[in-house]
Design an enzyme around this catalytic site. Structure first.
Site, short mmCIF file in Angstrom:
data_model
loop_
_atom_site.label_atom_id
_atom_site.label_comp_id
_atom_site.label_asym_id
_atom_site.label_seq_id
_atom_site.Cartn_x
_atom_site.Cartn_y
_atom_site.Cartn_z
N LYS A 166 -6.67 -15.74 -3.03
CA LYS A 166 -5.97 -16.74 -3.82
C LYS A 166 -5.25 -16.10 -4.99
O LYS A 166 -4.37 -16.66 -5.59
CB LYS A 166 -6.97 -17.75 -4.40
CG LYS A 166 -7.41 -18.82 -3.44
CD LYS A 166 -7.99 -19.96 -4.27
CE LYS A 166 -9.08 -20.70 -3.54
NZ LYS A 166 -9.78 -21.64 -4.42
N ARG A 167 -5.71 -14.91 -5.38
CA ARG A 167 -5.10 -14.22 -6.51
C ARG A 167 -4.59 -12.88 -6.02
O ARG A 167 -5.26 -12.22 -5.23
CB ARG A 167 -6.12 -13.93 -7.60
CG ARG A 167 -6.79 -15.17 -8.16
CD ARG A 167 -8.06 -14.72 -8.86
NE ARG A 167 -8.83 -15.87 -9.31
CZ ARG A 167 -9.08 -16.13 -10.58
NH1 ARG A 167 -8.63 -15.35 -11.53
NH2 ARG A 167 -9.79 -17.17 -10.92
#
Ligand code: GLU
Length: 498
Positions: free
Chosen positions: A251-252
């Site tokens: 997600k990052r």
């Protein structure tokens, strides 16, 4: 499974707003949604925001937008009348009540172990070649509530915990491998384990459909259900969606990506797909096939068709790779299913934004003809801007291949012949354009023994600056005659004179 098909399921998607939503996350949401819709049940959106340190501003809005765009509508969620029930940080009182109950019946206890002590224990276990786990030091100390104290769940210390998974069958976990997990943190927030079990129970969730990275947590959840005397839901752990290097999609960003990987990662974001004009029904169709198959060779399906055919037993147990080429193929197939009018309505905003001055865009018939002429070249809607550029501006430059065509012997003859044959009308109809090209070919064949190949490609090159794209008759009918003349004149400057 047929029994389950008849019982309406209550499923949920329970994201943590801790990063940017990607298609891997949405694939989980999609399967939960499909199962709810297939069984005429309900799909619930719940925001799991109890990990306060990892919250990312705007993440919740982004993911709600992404779900809406894909058409994954929820029956209950943060925007429902009692919406705060679906945002965990707003329900601390309920989690504390459950924790208190567990404390009261001796299934949970306070723990004051410092991070330093936990680190020492961890190192010692590693030195002995053991799996690091909490050593349950505080379990029998009977500590009272206090500052900096957490609450842990007392798990069985021996034997096995069995997890029944719809896809994988029964999985056995050794209890000795788990230390007692924290269920309430010292900041007063519950951990994921507690909050998700309480909510899944309180919300009447029948099927927990989630990524298989949560499988190792499931024995904790099973023990929590048992400690609380609650019936656990059915568990469905989905295999991962990985990137093309078969790694978990994050997600990052970890900041050390190559430009090529960064572009690939962009394609995993709904905001990018939206901007580039992917169709939501195509993305949904593609995602559904990342880990599910309909049991036939059919691939291009509407959301309704997928809902009708979806069953849990056709979910795969192996990881699926996110493949941009395949996504593109799905999008093209869905674009093909649209009528010219439908495609026009979707593509016009891209053209209006790119060519705000273009008066022709006010003419629906012209727009539809343009879209019909370029539709085969589109992977996504935004490609229309490049594919249709010829209709709005004369070529600024000529590709090398186009220049070679213009400089070939006889190019001048072909361009001049077209120029002479253009009638004095504002714009040719499509039929006139076809007729004109046919007579041009006949004329040049007779007078100069030129073949179609010697005539048409240089004309296309002159009018568009390139060698591919829309049919020549379409190009002739889309441009005004004045524009055609002007472009021919400019191109003649590049052609050798006879
Ligand atoms: N909050 C968890 C996540 O973001 C949900 C896991 C679950 O579905 O239980 O993945």
């Amino acid at each position: 499974m047929s029994e389950q098909t008849r019982n309406p399921a209550r499923t949920r998607y329970a994201p943590s707003p801790t990063g940017r939503t990607h298609l891997g996350n949405l694939r989980t949401a999609l399967f939960a949604w499909l199962w709810a819709r297939h069984t005429d049940g309900q799909f619930i959106l719940r925001i799991e925001d109890t990990d306060r340190e990892r919250l990312v501003a705007g993440a919740q809005e982004e993911l709600m937008d992404a779900l809406r765009w894909l058409g994954l509508n929820w029956d209950e969620g943060p925007d429902s009348p009692n919406g705060s029930r679906y945002v965990q940080s707003h329900n601390l009182a309920r989690y504390r009540e459950v924790v208190q109950h567990l404390l009261d019946c001796g299934r949970a206890y306070y723990c004051d172990c410092s991070p330093e002590r936990l680190e020492i224990v961890r190192r010692a276990q590693q030195a002995r070649g053991q799996k690091p786990r909490y050593d349950n030091h505080c379990r029998r100390r009977r500590l009272e509530a206090g500052d900096q104290r957490v609450v842990r769940l007392a798990l069985p210390e021996n034997g096995e915990t069995l997890v029944h998974d719809v896809l994988r069958g029964t999985i056995r976990f050794e209890n000795a491998d788990h230390g007692d997990p924290i269920i309430l943190k010292s900041d007063g927030y519950p951990t994921y384990h507690l909050a998700s079990v309480v909510d899944d129970h309180d919300m009447g969730i029948t099927h927990v459909i989630r990524a298989d990275e949560w499988l190792p947590s499931t024995p904790i959840h099973v023990n929590l259900y048992a400690a609380l005397g609650w019936q656990p839901p059915q568990f469905v752990h989905l295999p991962l969606v990985t990137d093309h290097e078969r790694r978990k999609i994050k997600k990052r960003s970890d900041g050390d990506q190559s430009a090529e990987y960064a572009e690939y990662a962009e394609m995993l974001r709904v905001a990018t797909l939206r901007e580039r004009g992917y169709l939501p029904q195509a993305v949904l169709n593609y995602l559904a096939f990342l880990g599910w198959h309909p049991g036939s060779t059919e691939e291009i399906m509407t959301p309704e068709e997928i809902v009708a055919r979806f069953t849990l037993e056709r979910l795969s147990t192996s990881p699926a790779v996110f493949d941009v080429d395949r996504l593109n193929w799905f999008n093209q197939q869905h674009l093909k299913r649209l009528s010219n009018a439908e495609l026009s309505a979707l593509a016009l905003p891209y053209l209006r934004a790119a060519y705000p001055e273009a008066a022709q865009l006010a003419d629906p018939a012209w727009c539809e003809a343009l879209i019909a002429a370029v539709r085969d070249e589109l992977i996504a809607l935004a490609d229309v801007v490049t594919a249709a550029r010829f209709a709005f501006e004369p070529p600024q430059t000529f590709t090398t291949e186009a220049l070679a065509l213009l400089q070939a012997p006889n190019a001048t003859v072909a361009l001049n012949a077209l120029n002479d044959a253009l009638p004095n009308v504002a714009r040719l109809t499509h039929a006139q354009a076809e007729e004109l090209l046919k007579s041009l070919r006949d004329q040049l064949k007779q007078a100069h023994q030129l073949s179609g190949k010697q005539i048409l490609p240089p004309i296309r090159a002159a009018l568009t600056g390139s060698t591919g794209g829309a049919h020549l008759a379409d190009i002739l009918a889309l441009l005004s005659v004045a524009d055609l003349r002007e472009r021919l004149q400019r191109a003649l400057a590049h052609s050798p004179t006879l």
